[in-house]
Design an enzyme around this catalytic site. Sequence first.
Site, PDB file in Angstrom:
ATOM      1  N   ARG A 176      -1.050   0.172   2.475  1.00 30.05           N
ATOM      2  CA  ARG A 176       0.094   0.647   3.252  1.00 30.05           C
ATOM      3  C   ARG A 176      -0.270   1.902   4.028  1.00 30.05           C
ATOM      4  NH1 ARG A 176       5.431   1.042  -0.186  1.00 30.05           N
ATOM      5  NH2 ARG A 176       6.317   1.218   1.914  1.00 30.05           N
ATOM      6  N   CYS A 232       5.970   9.395   0.153  1.00 27.94           N
ATOM      7  CA  CYS A 232       5.653   8.007  -0.160  1.00 27.94           C
ATOM      8  C   CYS A 232       6.427   7.144   0.829  1.00 27.94           C
ATOM      9  CB  CYS A 232       5.983   7.686  -1.614  1.00 27.94           C
ATOM     10  SG  CYS A 232       7.702   8.020  -2.073  1.00 27.94           S
TER      11      CYS A 232
END
Length: 269
Positions: A176, A232
């Site tokens: 990611r 995050c």
Amino acid sequence: MLVSPNWFATRATSELLVVVDCRFSLADPQLGHQQYLQGHIPGAYYLDLNQDLSSPVQAHGGRHPLPHVATLAAKLSQMGITAATKVVAYDDSRFAFAARLWWLLRYMGHDRAAVLDGGFAAYRAAGLPVTSEIPAERSGQFVPKLKPEWVVDRMGVRQRQNQPNVKLVDSREGERYRGEREPIDPVAGHIPGAVNYPWQQVTDEGGRLRSPQDLRTYWSEVATADEIVVYCGSGVTACVNLLALEAAGIQTGKLYAGSWSDWCSYPLD
């Protein structure tokens, strides 16, 4: 900040201890509460990531905005939490959700907060009792004393991006971070200048936090920064890295609460 199942077992009946079950599943938001109803640590209350540990989603601010302080404080008071109370949070996801509560408590001025090392699985493996009984509300008075300097917003990140004394840490999985896969947010990639420290790497396969010595080595390349801004996808699992920084004796961590889901909600440049 860390307690073992055996430590917990000897203090479970203390009036100055409140235990909070934070189990949750992003894929099935009802699962954690269902698991709690089926069996939990005796006396444990339940707090839901979406309903209790976050506020409603807006156009910006990320998928899990920080909760309204007064609302969460009222819920904590109903659990009997006062300034003298030790609060232990647990989950079954390598601190993914328990660390969110741990960080929120400390952000709200309550330093007597800890997480159960190894989570619910370690507790069960120790042969300790579980129950389906829901504890009654208790009388407490949780008085927030916010530490606003612990939180950074999008503008704060932009102001810090090119400062050599600041490290920006992306806590998501490498795929990611690199933009190779994005299963949740509409845009893939990472904030320019961020380095990647996946949150799962601070625990072992059993969900226990690595030793302080290991963590000091792990964080050595960012440890001397004046500020370490951690993010995050939505400000949840970043708290696991903040927990690990604290365990390593590094107290310069800050949370970009909106994280990537907030950052990518604006035009990228």
